[in-house]
Scaffold this active site. Sequence first.
Site, PDB file in Angstrom:
ATOM      1  N   ALA A 152       0.761  -1.250   0.000  1.00  0.00           N
ATOM      2  CA  ALA A 152       0.000   0.000   0.000  1.00  0.00           C
ATOM      3  C   ALA A 152       0.794   1.304   0.000  1.00  0.00           C
ATOM      4  CB  ALA A 152      -0.937  -0.002   1.199  1.00  0.00           C
ATOM      5  N   ALA A 153       2.021   1.302   0.488  1.00  0.00           N
ATOM      6  CA  ALA A 153       2.717   2.587   0.664  1.00  0.00           C
ATOM      7  C   ALA A 153       3.173   3.165  -0.673  1.00  0.00           C
ATOM      8  CB  ALA A 153       3.934   2.377   1.562  1.00  0.00           C
ATOM      9  N   PRO A 154       3.166   4.486  -0.797  1.00  0.00           N
ATOM     10  CA  PRO A 154       2.904   5.498   0.229  1.00  0.00           C
ATOM     11  C   PRO A 154       1.421   5.811   0.451  1.00  0.00           C
ATOM     12  CG  PRO A 154       3.584   6.573  -1.790  1.00  0.00           C
ATOM     13  CD  PRO A 154       3.666   5.100  -2.053  1.00  0.00           C
ATOM     14  N   GLY A 155       0.521   5.128  -0.260  1.00  0.00           N
ATOM     15  CA  GLY A 155      -0.890   5.279   0.097  1.00  0.00           C
ATOM     16  C   GLY A 155      -1.735   6.053  -0.902  1.00  0.00           C
ATOM     17  N   GLY A 156      -1.183   6.339  -2.070  1.00  0.00           N
ATOM     18  CA  GLY A 156      -1.956   7.061  -3.087  1.00  0.00           C
ATOM     19  C   GLY A 156      -3.263   6.339  -3.389  1.00  0.00           C
ATOM     20  N   LYS A 157      -3.141   5.024  -3.569  1.00  0.00           N
ATOM     21  CA  LYS A 157      -4.344   4.271  -3.954  1.00  0.00           C
ATOM     22  C   LYS A 157      -5.207   3.976  -2.738  1.00  0.00           C
ATOM     23  CE  LYS A 157      -1.985   2.471  -7.982  1.00  0.00           C
ATOM     24  NZ  LYS A 157      -0.620   2.903  -7.564  1.00  0.00           N
ATOM     25  N   GLU A 180       1.960  -3.058   4.274  1.00  0.00           N
ATOM     26  CA  GLU A 180       3.220  -2.558   3.708  1.00  0.00           C
ATOM     27  C   GLU A 180       4.384  -3.193   4.455  1.00  0.00           C
ATOM     28  OE1 GLU A 180       4.340  -0.753   1.022  1.00  0.00           O
ATOM     29  OE2 GLU A 180       6.291  -1.211   1.884  1.00  0.00           O
ATOM     30  N   ASP A 203      -1.414  -3.790  -6.070  1.00  0.00           N
ATOM     31  CA  ASP A 203      -0.621  -2.858  -6.886  1.00  0.00           C
ATOM     32  C   ASP A 203       0.830  -3.282  -6.657  1.00  0.00           C
ATOM     33  OD1 ASP A 203      -0.152  -0.522  -8.456  1.00  0.00           O
ATOM     34  OD2 ASP A 203       0.377   0.558  -6.627  1.00  0.00           O
ATOM     35  N   CYS A 238       3.393  -0.947 -12.438  1.00  0.00           N
ATOM     36  CA  CYS A 238       3.893   0.155 -13.268  1.00  0.00           C
ATOM     37  C   CYS A 238       4.977  -0.395 -14.194  1.00  0.00           C
ATOM     38  CB  CYS A 238       4.348   1.341 -12.435  1.00  0.00           C
ATOM     39  SG  CYS A 238       5.650   0.969 -11.276  1.00  0.00           S
TER      40      CYS A 238
HETATM   41  N1  SAM Z   1      -0.025   1.172  -3.980  1.00  0.00           N
HETATM   42  C1  SAM Z   1       0.983   2.162  -3.628  1.00  0.00           C
HETATM   43  C2  SAM Z   1       0.452   3.547  -3.904  1.00  0.00           C
HETATM   44  O1  SAM Z   1      -0.380   3.697  -4.811  1.00  0.00           O
HETATM   45  O2  SAM Z   1       0.844   4.493  -3.216  1.00  0.00           O
HETATM   46  C3  SAM Z   1       2.299   1.879  -4.339  1.00  0.00           C
HETATM   47  C4  SAM Z   1       2.799   0.495  -4.067  1.00  0.00           C
HETATM   48  S1  SAM Z   1       4.429   0.188  -4.676  1.00  0.00           S
HETATM   49  C5  SAM Z   1       4.132  -0.150  -6.350  1.00  0.00           C
HETATM   50  C6  SAM Z   1       4.737  -1.398  -4.038  1.00  0.00           C
HETATM   51  C7  SAM Z   1       4.918  -1.433  -2.520  1.00  0.00           C
HETATM   52  O3  SAM Z   1       4.950  -2.801  -2.121  1.00  0.00           O
HETATM   53  C8  SAM Z   1       6.223  -0.846  -2.004  1.00  0.00           C
HETATM   54  O4  SAM Z   1       5.946   0.124  -1.038  1.00  0.00           O
HETATM   55  C9  SAM Z   1       6.942  -2.031  -1.377  1.00  0.00           C
HETATM   56  O5  SAM Z   1       7.701  -1.681  -0.232  1.00  0.00           O
HETATM   57  C10 SAM Z   1       5.775  -2.928  -1.006  1.00  0.00           C
HETATM   58  N2  SAM Z   1       6.070  -4.369  -0.876  1.00  0.00           N
HETATM   59  C11 SAM Z   1       6.963  -5.117  -1.558  1.00  0.00           C
HETATM   60  N3  SAM Z   1       6.891  -6.405  -1.189  1.00  0.00           N
HETATM   61  C12 SAM Z   1       5.918  -6.479  -0.248  1.00  0.00           C
HETATM   62  C13 SAM Z   1       5.368  -7.542   0.519  1.00  0.00           C
HETATM   63  N4  SAM Z   1       5.818  -8.789   0.389  1.00  0.00           N
HETATM   64  N5  SAM Z   1       4.392  -7.264   1.397  1.00  0.00           N
HETATM   65  C14 SAM Z   1       3.912  -5.991   1.544  1.00  0.00           C
HETATM   66  N6  SAM Z   1       4.409  -4.943   0.846  1.00  0.00           N
HETATM   67  C15 SAM Z   1       5.386  -5.186  -0.040  1.00  0.00           C
END
Ligand code: SAM
Length: 288
Positions: free
Chosen positions: A110-115, A133, A175, A224
């Site tokens: 989820a981070a940084p949380g836009g969605k 996250e 995502d 992405c």
């Molecule tokens: N959905 C977010 C937004 O719209 O702000 C962007 C998400 S970003 C594409 C992918 C995120 O997945 C990163 O913050 C990463 O640290 C996290 N991540 C990677 N592997 C993970 C896991 N096994 N469990 C939870 N989070 C994970």
Amino acid sequence: MSQFLISKLKEEYGCFFDRILAGFESKRVTTFRVNTVKATNEEVLSFLDERGIEYESVPWYDSAFIVRSNVDLRKLDIYDKGMIYIQSLSSMLPPIVLEPGCEKILDMTAAPGGKTTEIYNLSGGLALITAVEKNRIRADRLKYNLEKQGASATVIVGDATKLDEFFSFDKILLDAPCSGSGTLSDVNSFNDYLLDSSVKVQECLLNKALSVLKKGHIMVYSTCSILKEENEFQLDKLIKAGRIEIVEIDTDIFKDVLCLPTLIKGTVCVCPSALYEGFFIAKIRKIC
Ligand code: SAM
């Protein structure tokens, strides 16, 4: 640009390669979403008008705007107060496809949380969101953004692939972490290791998502990346195993968006351009 990525894109997209390359080379514009929890479009737009900041609306999303003036939105009061969220247009699409309502929703990475904040907005504040996250620093940013945007979600700081099977969700947004091949900021560092490791994590996350999603329910998978290894090939394995079916995305939303061909009917791959990052989106129904 990495030779590995050039060959991959040429192999996968043939005559569309030049269009993708032009998209990478164009200067990306700033876009934002009005945070409907804290402000109306009128409030935000009159703030911009008073300061002579130019903007354009987005045909498929009432809350989204493109900034046409050279301004740092982060220095404005409307940003400080959480009345807007700076977000790429492509990144706004998966929550719209998810159609969140008053239901239990898992935002798996989820981070940084836009969605996460967008899901909250789109549901009119009714969605019961669990946001996971893994990265602690990014999870802190997620919590900060949720608070600033006035959105409510239960945050789990941990590895989503280890979520307890006890959980059961009505809808999931995955995502997924990816190679970033659609948004490349450092095109030279792209390599096969990055791609392979992304594919492995995505596989684990997809499998876990399916084990905590209710049967017959919907999940949106997005990355992405525009590489098929991270998108269609991942879904194809699950379709062949009889675990999912694709729900065709209503392309009305995408009629103004330049898209690339995909190998699975009903999925969408947004072509990189000045307005859009390269992005893949699929709507999936769990069969078993
Ligand atoms: N959905 C977010 C937004 O719209 O702000 C962007 C998400 S970003 C594409 C992918 C995120 O997945 C990163 O913050 C990463 O640290 C996290 N991540 C990677 N592997 C993970 C896991 N096994 N469990 C939870 N989070 C994970």
